[in-house]
Write an enzyme that holds these catalytic residues in place. Structure first.
Site, mmCIF file in Angstrom:
data_model
loop_
_atom_site.group_PDB
_atom_site.id
_atom_site.type_symbol
_atom_site.label_atom_id
_atom_site.label_comp_id
_atom_site.label_asym_id
_atom_site.label_seq_id
_atom_site.Cartn_x
_atom_site.Cartn_y
_atom_site.Cartn_z
ATOM 1 N N CYS A 1 1.068 -1.175 -0.174
ATOM 2 C CA CYS A 1 0.170 0.049 0.013
ATOM 3 C C CYS A 1 0.784 1.231 -0.109
ATOM 4 C CB CYS A 1 -0.937 -0.081 1.245
ATOM 5 S SG CYS A 1 -1.851 1.635 1.622
ATOM 6 N N TRP B 1 2.405 1.590 -3.268
ATOM 7 C CA TRP B 1 1.435 2.139 -4.437
ATOM 8 C C TRP B 1 1.488 3.752 -4.386
ATOM 9 C CZ3 TRP B 1 -2.985 5.089 -3.864
ATOM 10 C CH2 TRP B 1 -3.910 5.009 -4.963
ATOM 11 N N HIS B 2 1.558 4.139 -3.113
ATOM 12 C CA HIS B 2 1.506 5.710 -3.084
ATOM 13 C C HIS B 2 2.635 6.343 -3.667
ATOM 14 C CE1 HIS B 2 -1.858 4.948 -0.272
ATOM 15 N NE2 HIS B 2 -2.154 6.150 -0.404
ATOM 16 N N GLY B 3 3.655 5.649 -4.127
ATOM 17 C CA GLY B 3 4.794 6.297 -4.588
ATOM 18 C C GLY B 3 5.959 5.652 -4.722
ATOM 19 N N PHE C 1 0.050 9.853 -7.419
ATOM 20 C CA PHE C 1 0.124 8.330 -7.089
ATOM 21 C C PHE C 1 -0.286 7.519 -8.262
ATOM 22 C CE2 PHE C 1 -0.877 10.381 -2.823
ATOM 23 C CZ PHE C 1 0.589 10.541 -2.749
#
Lengths: 479, 396
Positions: free
Chosen positions: A329, A332-334, A479
């Site tokens: 997770c 996934w954000h960066g 993102f």
């Protein structure tokens, strides 16, 4: 195209006009117009992104159709699902993570005397969101858990529906496909609700996030260690509320626009900073992402692990799965190690934070919940330092500055006032959300109230125009 | 066929309810406009005396062009076409009469019009190329700073709003260029061009100024909350904790970026930030190269002679830091030269022209009041090449 720009207002106005002129000609026509508009919306950012989106849609639709033709439970069906996931996630990995992975591997490669150039790859807009939506539908169709698309056009619109294409909410097929089949359902109630959501989104994004909070948060995170601890705490609170109002404002706008078009999108936020635990937080923050992670990562991985480990190691297996899920997770954000650290910290919090027995996240708040909310909010804010700081060392410098008094006297009162206002708005949202429909109905009952509503909306848009000079992009676009 | 009375009634009722709906929609819209107008007008009245809170360089640039381009056009009509010079602060951040274009004029003996603006670069030149070509200069001199190729430059000084000045005929070409490097998305490009073409430039300017004033209003609010009075001209900037904080940030930034408080030299990390693309060797498809190529092509299409020169940088200092190694720098210069010559323009490489004492700060601004007058030395080197380029064009 950002939702809070004049050009988007023109685009949306033109689209609504066309749809109005075509009303009564059937859902196929209106959906075709909507698909065309969504592709135009997407290519108006950077035309070069469009072919990738079309290829992603075309290949995955082909695989989906082949999967539907294969017998349930057959190896062919499994292979086709795997192909769809590998293709979609492969593209995501290449475009979003190739440079990061190569950069991370450079020191090791250099020791082997290998010189690999780090490619400069432009991140296609919304790829993280639409990739997850593609995977979600592929898995649901594989599991026969929800309706399949009726054709390529419907599938393409499910992926490219412009209100949610760039930054979610991340939909499941069962949420949008039946609506697309039924066609636009535009009602006065939906239009009014759309106005309210749009107004709420504009206020949250332009006035609160961009104008009141972002300047101070940016200043502080750009100069970690300067000033004093009070400045850093206020800067951290400012960022916490900025990211919430930015993203939830975007979601409100997306939902409002979808309602104007006659479609309902799911909620994405339920006042997350009033959570009493990390478990509750992740049921209130970016809810459609949490749901995706739970349905397509956590549950399959934990089930697979539980089948393989002895009973007494079950808890350990669950904890490991939580850590893996939240690390992904974070990633996934960066594409950065500080995002991974942030994700791992969320996993650790989920594993270690004592579970609340008997009272789930839907239980009403009580005064006695105050300390738990206060504690969790602060712990979450501390993890946010890794999310916002440009890299891990800057994050550590910021964390250190939070606990060092510093030489500068005084404290930033305007920023603190903005943070206090944001907190009040957050609490007010909790109070108003269950009553929103009643309130809207109350306004609808008398024409005079509707005019007052229109004046208020005008005041808000006027204020947004005035303060939008420094208007930034939505944080979640990256993102 | 005779009309059924019931149908006629239904038709009348339908028409009545449609007109009622339209009236209601109109009233709602008017209410919306009332609210919007109240805030915008009220806010602007309140802000009338506020100073600008943030730079409005886009409009300053446009205003400057609006004054100087007609002078170029007038010079052509008078039969003494002027040379236009495009560049950033390296060209113009000197006292009047001692700027590079002034020095060039003294040496060339023809009118030279400066279109230089601090912070501008190849993207701005591209956006304004139509207007420059239409003014009919005798030639265009383009100053290219090696810092123009860095992300730091594009991030700090981008003015995508200037894209509104592109002529509609060039829109298709513009879509194919990597203008996203300065944050210009296709929708913004279309919007800005449409706005300018529809004559909306002045209202846009007016609104943007008011928005810029609002930043200052925030500073005033900050000071009021601290129980003090905002003093915009307070040089020490220490009248509120927020301003003291910003002073501290500035000091820290200077410490991080420069080797000393006099900002004489960048630290090695900042040098990398500004010159890495050039020192490592430019990619053939670098966005700035593509845009420079398109700019020259546009000017050359009208037969305008173009001379592109690379502004001097302090190469000795870069070498001292050990950053000039390998063929990267010469490859980069070769790539720029290939682009320039490929379009039939003249290329002059002056990056190593001046000794260390000719520079006054890290970004490469030249010293003008010491033993060595940088802008004069630069003009000395440039003038004969400009003269040759103009003569070649006349021969053709």
């Amino acid at each position: 195209m950002l939702f809070v720009t004049f050009q988007f207002a023109l685009f949306l106005g033109a689209l609504l006009l066309v749809l109005r002129l075509l009303s009564g000609r059937g859902s196929a026509i209106s959906n075709a117009v909507l698909l065309g508009a969504s592709l135009v919306f997407y290519s108006l950012w950077l035309p070069a992104y469009l072919p990738l989106l079309l290829v992603d849609i075309g290949v995955n639709y082909g695989l989906l159709q082949a999967m539907r033709a294969a017998a349930p439970g057959s190896g062919r069906r499994r292979a086709l699902l795997a192909a769809s996931i590998v293709f979609t996630i492969g593209l995501l990995l290449y475009f979003k993570y190739a440079a990061f992975l190569l950069e991370s591997a450079l020191p090791a490669l250099q020791t082997l005397s290998l010189e690999l150039p780090v490619p400069e790859i432009l991140l296609p807009l919304g790829i993280s969101f639409y990739s997850f939506q593609i995977v979600s539908l592929a898995v649901d169709v594989y599991r026969e858990d929800g309706p399949p698309p009726s054709g390529l056009a419907q599938y393409a619109l499910y992926i490219a529906f412009f209100p949610q294409l760039i930054a979610g909410p991340i939909l499941r097929g069962r949420e949008l496909l039946p609506q697309l089949a039924a066609g636009m359902q535009r009602t006065p109630e939906r239009t009014r609700r759309g106005f309210w959501l749009l107004a709420s989104g504009i206020a949250k994004k332009v006035i609160v996030a961009d104008f009141l909070l972002a300047p101070f948060a940016d200043e502080l995170f750009g100069a970690a260690g300067v000033g004093n601890a009070r400045f850093h705490w206020v800067g951290l609170y400012a960022f916490a509320f900025q990211i919430y109002f930015d993203f939830s404002g975007y979601t409100d706008m997306a939902r409002g626009i979808a309602l104007w078009l006659g479609y309902e999108l799911p909620e994405n936020f339920h006042e997350p900073y009033l959570s009493r635990s990390p478990q509750e937080f992740w049921q209130r923050w970016h809810m459609t992402l949490s749901r995706w992670l739970s349905l397509y990562l956590f549950i399959p991985i934990s089930r697979a692990l539980l089948r393989r480990v002895p009973d007494h190691a079950g808890r350990l297996a669950i904890a490991a799965t939580q850590l893996i899920t939240m690390s992904l997770c974070g990633l996934w954000h960066g594409a950065g190690w500080h995002f991974v650290v942030w994700g791992v910290l969320q996993g650790v919090l989920l594993v270690l934070w004592p579970a609340r027995r008997g009272r789930g996240h839907r239980a009403p708040l009580r005064l006695a919940d105050g300390p738990a909310i206060f504690l969790f909010f602060h712990v979450f804010c501390l993890t946010l330092v890794f999310f916002r700081a440009p890299d891990a060392s800057a994050a550590l410098a910021y964390l250190e500055a939070l606990f060092v008094p510093g030489e500068l006297p005084g404290w930033p009162r305007l920023a603190a006032a903005a943070v206090a206002l944001s907190a009040l708005l957050h609490v007010a949202e909790r109070a108003l959300r269950p009553r929103a429909r009643d309130l809207q109905a109350w306004f609808a009952r008398r024409p005079g109230r509707a005019f007052a509503e229109a004046v208020a909306f005008g005041l808000l848009v006027g204020l947004a125009i005035l303060v939008s000079g420094a208007g930034g992009e939505f944080i979640y676009f990256q993102f | 066929m005779q009309e059924n009375p019931g149908q006629a009634d239904a038709g009348r009722t339908g028409a009545k309810s449609a007109s009622r709906r339209a009236l209601r929609a109109g009233l709602l819209l008017a209410c919306f406009g009332l609210g919007l107008g109240t805030v915008v007008w009220g806010g602007i009245a309140w802000l009338r005396d506020a100073r600008l809170g943030r730079p409005t360089l886009v409009f300053n640039y446009s205003r400057m062009m609006a004054k100087r381009l007609p002078r170029i056009a007038a010079a052509r009509q008078e039969g003494r076409p002027a040379v236009a010079v495009l560049g950033a602060s390296g060209l113009v951040s000197y006292p009047e009469g001692r700027r590079v274009p002034d020095r060039l004029q003294q040496r060339l003996g023809v009118p030279v019009e400066s279109l230089g603006m601090p912070g501008s670069g190849p993207f701005e030149y591209y956006f304004l190329a139509d207007e420059i070509a239409d003014a009919g200069p005798a030639g265009v001199v383009v100053a290219v700073n090696l810092d123009h190729f860095s992300d730091a430059w594009q991030g700090a000084y981008a003015r995508p709003q200037l894209a509104g000045r592109i002529g509609p005929a060039r829109l298709v070409e513009a879509f194919a260029l990597p203008l996203h490097a300065v944050g210009l998305t296709a929708d913004r490009l279309l919007y800005y061009v449409a706005l300018v073409q529809a004559g909306g430039y002045e209202p846009w300017y007016w609104l943007t100024l008011r928005q810029a004033q609002l930043g200052r209003a925030r500073d005033q609010l900050e000071a009021w909350l601290q129980g003090g009075r905002y003093e915009p001209r307070n040089d020490s900037g220490d009248d509120t904790p927020e301003r003291r904080f910003r002073q501290a940030v500035r000091a820290t930034t200077i410490e991080r970026v420069f080797t000393g408080p006099d900002i004489r030299h960048y630290r090695a990390s900042s040098v990398r930030e500004h010159y890495a693309a050039i020192l490592d060797g430019l990619d053939v498809d670098h966005p700035v190269l593509q845009v420079l190529d398109a700019t020259i092509a546009r000017l050359r299409r009208d037969g305008i002679p173009v001379l592109v020169y690379v502004e001097p940088i302090e190469v000795d200092y870069l070498a001292q830091l050990g950053l000039v190694k390998g063929p990267g720098l010469s490859e980069s210069l070769g790539r720029i030269e290939a682009v320039v010559r490929g379009r039939g323009a003249t290329f002059v490489d002056l990056h190593a022209l001046l000794p260390p004492e000719a520079f006054r700060d890290a970004p490469g601004h030249l010293a003008y009041d010491g033993a060595l007058d940088g802008p004069a030395a630069l003009a000395d080197a440039l003038a004969p090449r400009v003269r040759d380029a103009l003569a070649d064009a006349n021969d053709d």
